[in-house]
Design a protein around this motif. Structure first.
Motif, mmCIF file in Angstrom:
data_model
loop_
_atom_site.group_PDB
_atom_site.id
_atom_site.type_symbol
_atom_site.label_atom_id
_atom_site.label_comp_id
_atom_site.label_asym_id
_atom_site.label_seq_id
_atom_site.Cartn_x
_atom_site.Cartn_y
_atom_site.Cartn_z
ATOM 1 N N PRO A 2 0.691 -1.514 0.042
ATOM 2 C CA PRO A 2 0.432 0.362 -0.047
ATOM 3 C C PRO A 2 1.382 0.634 -0.088
ATOM 4 N N TYR A 3 0.322 2.294 -0.447
ATOM 5 C CA TYR A 3 1.676 3.077 -1.145
ATOM 6 C C TYR A 3 1.485 4.028 0.629
ATOM 7 N N LEU A 4 0.711 3.780 1.312
ATOM 8 C CA LEU A 4 0.774 4.558 2.247
ATOM 9 C C LEU A 4 2.312 3.553 3.231
ATOM 10 N N ALA A 5 2.362 2.500 2.808
ATOM 11 C CA ALA A 5 3.186 1.914 4.031
ATOM 12 C C ALA A 5 4.672 2.105 2.943
ATOM 13 N N PHE A 6 4.168 1.748 1.609
ATOM 14 C CA PHE A 6 5.837 2.533 1.031
ATOM 15 C C PHE A 6 6.506 3.648 1.400
ATOM 16 N N LEU A 7 5.442 4.720 1.509
ATOM 17 C CA LEU A 7 5.866 6.314 1.504
ATOM 18 C C LEU A 7 6.060 6.195 3.542
ATOM 19 N N ALA A 8 5.216 5.816 4.337
ATOM 20 C CA ALA A 8 5.965 5.821 5.614
ATOM 21 C C ALA A 8 7.624 5.639 5.643
ATOM 22 N N SER A 9 7.653 3.819 5.352
ATOM 23 C CA SER A 9 8.882 3.244 5.549
ATOM 24 C C SER A 9 10.268 3.990 4.504
ATOM 25 N N GLY A 10 9.599 4.881 3.415
ATOM 26 C CA GLY A 10 10.919 6.160 3.006
ATOM 27 C C GLY A 10 11.010 6.837 4.282
ATOM 28 N N ILE A 11 9.731 7.579 4.496
ATOM 29 C CA ILE A 11 9.568 9.118 5.384
ATOM 30 C C ILE A 11 10.758 9.105 6.698
ATOM 31 N N VAL A 12 10.656 6.930 7.710
ATOM 32 C CA VAL A 12 11.632 7.538 8.360
ATOM 33 C C VAL A 12 12.824 7.168 8.322
ATOM 34 N N ALA A 13 13.505 6.377 7.461
ATOM 35 C CA ALA A 13 15.103 6.849 6.973
ATOM 36 C C ALA A 13 15.310 8.654 5.942
ATOM 37 N N SER A 14 13.654 8.851 5.389
ATOM 38 C CA SER A 14 14.725 10.196 5.051
ATOM 39 C C SER A 14 14.688 11.348 6.627
ATOM 40 N N SER A 15 14.216 10.660 7.495
ATOM 41 C CA SER A 15 13.494 11.491 8.573
ATOM 42 C C SER A 15 14.645 11.594 9.517
ATOM 43 N N ALA A 16 15.938 10.691 9.103
ATOM 44 C CA ALA A 16 16.647 10.558 9.781
ATOM 45 C C ALA A 16 17.982 11.617 9.296
ATOM 46 N N MET A 17 17.986 11.668 7.775
ATOM 47 C CA MET A 17 18.642 12.649 7.105
ATOM 48 C C MET A 17 18.799 13.619 7.461
ATOM 49 N N THR A 18 17.120 14.087 7.298
ATOM 50 C CA THR A 18 16.911 16.162 7.693
ATOM 51 C C THR A 18 17.273 16.214 8.793
ATOM 52 N N THR A 19 17.101 15.021 9.690
ATOM 53 C CA THR A 19 16.949 15.770 11.250
ATOM 54 C C THR A 19 18.656 16.144 11.491
ATOM 55 N N ALA A 20 19.791 14.968 10.926
ATOM 56 C CA ALA A 20 20.795 14.950 11.313
ATOM 57 C C ALA A 20 21.390 16.161 10.866
ATOM 58 N N ALA A 21 20.561 16.751 9.609
ATOM 59 C CA ALA A 21 21.243 17.834 8.443
ATOM 60 C C ALA A 21 21.024 19.271 9.443
ATOM 61 N N PHE A 22 19.942 19.017 9.666
ATOM 62 C CA PHE A 22 19.316 20.724 10.864
ATOM 63 C C PHE A 22 20.841 20.955 12.020
ATOM 64 N N GLU A 23 20.799 19.740 12.927
ATOM 65 C CA GLU A 23 21.325 19.008 13.812
ATOM 66 C C GLU A 23 22.383 19.213 13.613
ATOM 67 N N GLY A 24 23.449 19.571 12.680
ATOM 68 C CA GLY A 24 24.638 19.080 12.061
ATOM 69 C C GLY A 24 25.673 20.307 11.567
ATOM 70 N N MET A 25 23.938 21.114 10.703
ATOM 71 C CA MET A 25 24.641 22.344 10.584
ATOM 72 C C MET A 25 24.709 23.522 11.855
ATOM 73 N N TYR A 26 22.892 24.052 11.492
ATOM 74 C CA TYR A 26 22.179 24.870 12.591
ATOM 75 C C TYR A 26 22.605 25.253 13.757
ATOM 76 N N SER A 27 22.509 24.083 14.616
ATOM 77 C CA SER A 27 23.012 24.190 15.872
ATOM 78 C C SER A 27 24.510 24.226 16.241
ATOM 79 N N VAL A 28 25.177 23.543 14.937
ATOM 80 C CA VAL A 28 26.579 22.941 15.892
ATOM 81 C C VAL A 28 27.186 24.656 15.240
#
Length: 259
Positions: free
Chosen positions: A61-87
Motif C-alpha cells: 500500500p502506498y501509505l506503507a511504502f511512503l511511511a518506510s521511506g520517510i522513516v529513513a529520510s527523516s534521519a537525514m533531514t534531522t541530522a543535517a539540520f542539527e549538524g549545520m544550524y545547531s553545530v
C-alpha cells in the motif's frame, strides 16, 4: 596537533552528548510536537490522499511504502539540520566550543559528541514516525524496531557532511547550498516517494552512490516486513560515509578553531 592527524575517540565525546541532551530536555515540548505532528501530516496528506490515486507500489500500500521511506529520510533531514544550524550556533555565535576547549576536551571529542547527538536526534525523529505509522496500521511487526539502529547509523552518516558545512560556513545562508544541492535531490530521488527503478538507468546508477538510497533500502523491508537484501553493502556504505565525513569535519574544525 596537526590538522590532518587522525582523530582520537575518547570518553569526552559522551560529555558533549550529555550536555546537548540536557539542553534539549528544556525544549522537549516543541520537539515532541514537531516530531509527531509533521510526520502525521505527511502520512495523512500524502499517504492517504495521494495513495488513493496510486494504490499499491511494489506490492505495498502506498501509505506503507511512503511511511518506510520517510522513516529513513527523516534521519537525514534531522541530522543535517542539527549538524549545520545547531553545530554552527554552538561553534560561532554562542562560542560554546571555545568554552569546551578550555576544559580537557579536544576538537575530536566535541565533534564525536556532536555526531552521536545528531544520530540520537535522528532516532527520536524516526521513532516518532514509526509510532505514527504503527497507529495507522502500516508497520508489519516488532521487527520494525531494528530500523532504529539503522537510522542511528544513517544519522551519523549525514551528520558528518553537515558538520563539514558548519566548519567552513560564514553565515546561516551558506547552508542553503547544501540543502538545495545535496539534501533535496536525495530526498526526491533516493526512493522515498517512488521506486528508484522508475528513474532512467543512468540516474539509477548514480543514486547508488548516495547514502539515502541505502538507508531506504534497509528501512523499508524492516518496517513493512519484506525480505532484506544486500545488508552488508548498505551498512558499509553508511558507515564509510560516516567515518570519512567525521574525519574531514574534525580536520576542518581544527583549522577553523586552532590553526
Amino acid at each position: 596537533m596537526a590538522p590532518w592527524s587522525p582523530p582520537r575517540l575518547r570518553r569526552g565525546a559522551f560529555a558533549v552528548w550529555r550536555r546537548n541532551l540536557l539542553v534539549w530536555r528544556k525544549l522537549i515540548g516543541p520537539a515532541i510536537v514537531m516530531n509527531f505532528g509533521e510526520p502525521a501530516l505527511y502520512l495523512l496528506g500524502l499517504g492517504y490522499g495521494l495513495g488513493f490515486f496510486v494504490g499499491q507500489v511494489n506490492e505495498l500500500p502506498y501509505l506503507a511504502f511512503l511511511a518506510s521511506g520517510i522513516v529513513a529520510s527523516s534521519a537525514m533531514t534531522t541530522a543535517a539540520f542539527e549538524g549545520m544550524y545547531s553545530v554552527y550556533t554552538r561553534m560561532v555565535p554562542q562560542r560554546t566550543y571555545e568554552a569546551l576547549l578550555a576544559t580537557p576536551l579536544e576538537v575530536d571529542d566535541i565533534l564525536a559528541g556532536e555526531m552521536l547527538w545528531c544520530a540520537t536526534k535522528s532516532v527520536f525523529s524516526s521513532a516518532a514516525i514509526l509510532v505514527v505509522a504503527a497507529l495507522l496500521g502500516v508497520v508489519a511487526g516488532w521487527q520494525a524496531l531494528w530500523v532504529l539502529p539503522v537510522v542511528f547509523l544513517a544519522g551519523m552518516c549525514f551528520a558528518g557532511p553537515a558538520m563539514m558545512m558548519s566548519a567552513v560556513s560564514t553565515s546561516y545562508d551558506f547552508f542553503n547550498y547544501f540543502f538545495v544541492l545535496v539534501i533535496t535531490p536525495m530526498y526526491l530521488l533516493c526512493g522515498v516517494f517512488y521506486p528508484v527503478e522508475t528513474l532512467p538507468r543512468a540516474l539509477q546508477g548514480f543514486i547508488q552512490f548516495l547514502p539515502l538510497t541505502h538507508a531506504v533500502a534497509l528501512a523499508r523491508p524492516l518496517v513493512t516486513g519484506l525480505p532484506l537484501d544486500g545488508v552488508p553493502l548498505h551498512l558499509a556504505v553508511l558507515a564509510a560515509y560516516a567515518a570519512v565525513s567525521y574525519y574531514l569535519a574534525v580536520v576542518l574544525v581544527r583549522r577553523r578553531l586552532l590553526v
